[in-house]
Design a protein around this motif. Structure first.
Motif, PDB file in Angstrom:
ATOM      1  N   GLN A 108       3.335  -8.081   2.598  1.00 21.06           N
ATOM      2  CA  GLN A 108       2.549  -8.042   3.609  1.00 21.06           C
ATOM      3  C   GLN A 108       2.391  -8.978   4.594  1.00 21.06           C
ATOM      4  O   GLN A 108       2.796 -10.555   4.066  1.00 21.06           O
ATOM      5  CB  GLN A 108       1.352  -8.460   3.253  1.00 21.06           C
ATOM      6  N   ARG A 109       2.256  -9.072   5.895  1.00 22.63           N
ATOM      7  CA  ARG A 109       2.389 -10.598   7.284  1.00 22.63           C
ATOM      8  C   ARG A 109       1.247 -10.933   6.713  1.00 22.63           C
ATOM      9  O   ARG A 109      -0.062 -10.676   5.465  1.00 22.63           O
ATOM     10  CB  ARG A 109       1.867  -9.332   8.195  1.00 22.63           C
ATOM     11  N   HIS A 110       1.427 -12.410   6.450  1.00 24.17           N
ATOM     12  CA  HIS A 110       0.142 -13.198   5.686  1.00 24.17           C
ATOM     13  C   HIS A 110      -1.315 -13.702   6.161  1.00 24.17           C
ATOM     14  O   HIS A 110      -1.960 -13.713   6.058  1.00 24.17           O
ATOM     15  CB  HIS A 110       1.397 -14.842   6.304  1.00 24.17           C
ATOM     16  N   ASP A 111      -1.124 -12.859   7.605  1.00 22.95           N
ATOM     17  CA  ASP A 111      -2.503 -13.378   8.039  1.00 22.95           C
ATOM     18  C   ASP A 111      -2.597 -11.854   8.029  1.00 22.95           C
ATOM     19  O   ASP A 111      -3.749 -12.013   9.010  1.00 22.95           O
ATOM     20  CB  ASP A 111      -2.278 -13.725   9.648  1.00 22.95           C
ATOM     21  N   CYS A 112      -2.797 -10.824   7.775  1.00 21.53           N
ATOM     22  CA  CYS A 112      -3.068  -9.550   7.915  1.00 21.53           C
ATOM     23  C   CYS A 112      -4.632  -9.486   7.011  1.00 21.53           C
ATOM     24  O   CYS A 112      -3.984  -9.967   5.435  1.00 21.53           O
ATOM     25  CB  CYS A 112      -2.279  -8.636   7.366  1.00 21.53           C
ATOM     26  N   ASP A 113      -5.791  -8.755   6.626  1.00 19.26           N
ATOM     27  CA  ASP A 113      -6.338  -9.228   5.916  1.00 19.26           C
ATOM     28  C   ASP A 113      -7.426  -7.952   5.001  1.00 19.26           C
ATOM     29  O   ASP A 113      -8.188  -7.626   4.788  1.00 19.26           O
ATOM     30  CB  ASP A 113      -7.862  -9.152   6.928  1.00 19.26           C
ATOM     31  N   ARG A 114      -6.045  -6.878   5.359  1.00 23.87           N
ATOM     32  CA  ARG A 114      -6.292  -5.694   4.727  1.00 23.87           C
ATOM     33  C   ARG A 114      -5.204  -5.488   3.569  1.00 23.87           C
ATOM     34  O   ARG A 114      -5.165  -6.500   2.896  1.00 23.87           O
ATOM     35  CB  ARG A 114      -5.269  -4.887   5.676  1.00 23.87           C
ATOM     36  N   ARG A 115      -6.945  -5.112   2.711  1.00 26.33           N
ATOM     37  CA  ARG A 115      -6.809  -5.229   1.316  1.00 26.33           C
ATOM     38  C   ARG A 115      -5.633  -4.362   0.627  1.00 26.33           C
ATOM     39  O   ARG A 115      -6.112  -3.173   0.737  1.00 26.33           O
ATOM     40  CB  ARG A 115      -7.761  -5.409  -0.095  1.00 26.33           C
ATOM     41  N   ILE A 116      -4.518  -4.440   0.374  1.00 24.82           N
ATOM     42  CA  ILE A 116      -3.517  -3.624  -0.715  1.00 24.82           C
ATOM     43  C   ILE A 116      -2.703  -3.710  -1.875  1.00 24.82           C
ATOM     44  O   ILE A 116      -2.330  -2.634  -1.691  1.00 24.82           O
ATOM     45  CB  ILE A 116      -2.388  -3.557   1.025  1.00 24.82           C
ATOM     46  N   THR A 117      -2.951  -4.786  -2.305  1.00 25.12           N
ATOM     47  CA  THR A 117      -3.371  -4.397  -3.229  1.00 25.12           C
ATOM     48  C   THR A 117      -2.993  -3.829  -4.275  1.00 25.12           C
ATOM     49  O   THR A 117      -2.981  -2.932  -5.064  1.00 25.12           O
ATOM     50  CB  THR A 117      -2.861  -5.664  -4.351  1.00 25.12           C
ATOM     51  N   PHE A 118      -4.495  -2.683  -4.535  1.00 22.67           N
ATOM     52  CA  PHE A 118      -5.319  -2.120  -5.492  1.00 22.67           C
ATOM     53  C   PHE A 118      -4.707  -0.393  -4.801  1.00 22.67           C
ATOM     54  O   PHE A 118      -4.923   0.233  -5.521  1.00 22.67           O
ATOM     55  CB  PHE A 118      -6.537  -2.727  -5.948  1.00 22.67           C
ATOM     56  N   ASN A 119      -5.239  -0.493  -3.311  1.00 17.30           N
ATOM     57  CA  ASN A 119      -4.600   0.577  -2.141  1.00 17.30           C
ATOM     58  C   ASN A 119      -3.853   0.226  -1.465  1.00 17.30           C
ATOM     59  O   ASN A 119      -4.757  -0.170  -0.372  1.00 17.30           O
ATOM     60  CB  ASN A 119      -6.258   0.995  -1.892  1.00 17.30           C
ATOM     61  N   PRO A 120      -2.768   0.551  -1.009  1.00 19.36           N
ATOM     62  CA  PRO A 120      -1.794   0.125  -0.006  1.00 19.36           C
ATOM     63  C   PRO A 120      -2.345   0.962   0.683  1.00 19.36           C
ATOM     64  O   PRO A 120      -1.916   1.106   1.943  1.00 19.36           O
ATOM     65  CB  PRO A 120      -0.422   0.909  -0.918  1.00 19.36           C
ATOM     66  N   TYR A 121      -2.372   1.420   0.600  1.00 16.61           N
ATOM     67  CA  TYR A 121      -3.671   2.902   1.967  1.00 16.61           C
ATOM     68  C   TYR A 121      -4.686   2.449   2.432  1.00 16.61           C
ATOM     69  O   TYR A 121      -5.061   2.790   4.026  1.00 16.61           O
ATOM     70  CB  TYR A 121      -3.951   4.224   1.548  1.00 16.61           C
ATOM     71  N   ASN A 122      -4.623   0.674   2.146  1.00 21.55           N
ATOM     72  CA  ASN A 122      -6.011   0.573   3.033  1.00 21.55           C
ATOM     73  C   ASN A 122      -5.248  -0.080   4.452  1.00 21.55           C
ATOM     74  O   ASN A 122      -5.533  -0.553   5.892  1.00 21.55           O
ATOM     75  CB  ASN A 122      -7.252  -0.586   2.338  1.00 21.55           C
ATOM     76  N   CYS A 123      -3.703   0.328   4.187  1.00 21.59           N
ATOM     77  CA  CYS A 123      -3.068  -0.344   5.526  1.00 21.59           C
ATOM     78  C   CYS A 123      -2.859  -0.147   6.642  1.00 21.59           C
ATOM     79  O   CYS A 123      -3.050   1.593   6.748  1.00 21.59           O
ATOM     80  CB  CYS A 123      -1.239  -0.341   4.530  1.00 21.59           C
ATOM     81  N   ILE A 124      -3.311   0.036   7.912  1.00 28.94           N
ATOM     82  CA  ILE A 124      -3.157   0.843   9.077  1.00 28.94           C
ATOM     83  C   ILE A 124      -2.339   0.747   9.895  1.00 28.94           C
ATOM     84  O   ILE A 124      -2.120   1.216  10.778  1.00 28.94           O
ATOM     85  CB  ILE A 124      -4.479  -0.079   9.594  1.00 28.94           C
TER      86      ILE A 124
END
Ligand code: SF4
Length: 220
Positions: A108-124
């Motif tokens: 994950q890009r270091h400055d992305c604020d999407r919380r994807i660890t517990f739900n990868p589908y939070n990625c847009i």
């Protein structure tokens, strides 16, 4: 490269077998029984079970400095031979829904604020890092996908999702040890690349991941 890994594997087993060979020699006083012990361990090692890979790994690890491979020769050996074994044994036989695509958080890009660890589908799926393309790949192929920040979370994902096989992406250090820790669940490993250095904005070749999934799911 593969022959190098096979050489390292048998080197590890040969060093390991010196200990039982010495005991055999002290017991029998016959050097050829000691030599036969070394040969026998290497013949048994041709089966390349997880146990033999683990033995060779732990013997090679302290020798990493003299084996080259930027100090990761033991890990490279596990990744190469372990993945070969998984693909050879399970190739073409695993339903996509029983494959877990396990990714490291550092993709994950270091400055992305999407919380994807517990739900990868939070990625847009903004295209800023490989995570979006890997989600597309998971949607296309039907595999499960999970993201881990370390070995503990990776083992938890495997325990909870109960895959028949794992396609794991990571750096050599985490992947080699992780493949051994995942036993008895078979793992095919794909190494990430680290253009910005370790653990930061890492990359992975999506085509290699796709090909690995396809080798597990489709008969060739
Ligand atoms: S693809 Fe975009 S939204 Fe998804 S994790 Fe990467 S940077 Fe964040």
């Amino acid at each position: 490269m593969r022959s190098n890994n096979i050489f390292h594997y048998h080197l590890g087993l040969t060093v390991f077998s010196f200990f039982p060979a010495v005991i055999v020699f002290l017991t029998t006083h016959q050097w050829y029984w000691a030599a036969a012990t070394v040969v026998l361990v290497n013949i048994l090692g041709l089966f390349r079970t997880g146990m033999f890979l683990a033995i060779s790994f732990h013997v090679l690890k302290p020798m990493a400095g003299i084996l080259g491979g930027e100090g990761f020769a033991a890990e490279e050996m596990v990744i190469s031979l372990g993945s070969d074994k998984t693909l050879r044994k399970l190739g073409g036989s695993v339903p996509a829904g029983r494959i877990l695509l396990l990714l490291p958080h550092c993709l994950q890009r270091h400055d992305c604020d999407r919380r994807i660890t517990f739900n990868p589908y939070n990625c847009i799926r903004c295209g800023g890092c490989p995570v979006g393309s890997l989600l597309d790949l998971a949607d296309r192929t039907g595999v499960k996908i999970a993201i881990a920040t370390g070995g503990t979370l990776a083992r938890r994902h495997i325990r909870e999702l109960r895959p028949l096989a794992v396609v794991a992406v990571a750096c050599p250090r985490d992947l080699g040890q992780g493949m051994l820790d995942a036993r008895p669940v078979p793992v095919a490993g794909v190494e990430n690349t680290r253009p910005a250095g370790d653990c930061l904005d890492t990359q992975v070749d999506i085509l290699t991941v796709e090909e690995t999934i396809s080798r597990l799911t489709s008969a060739t």
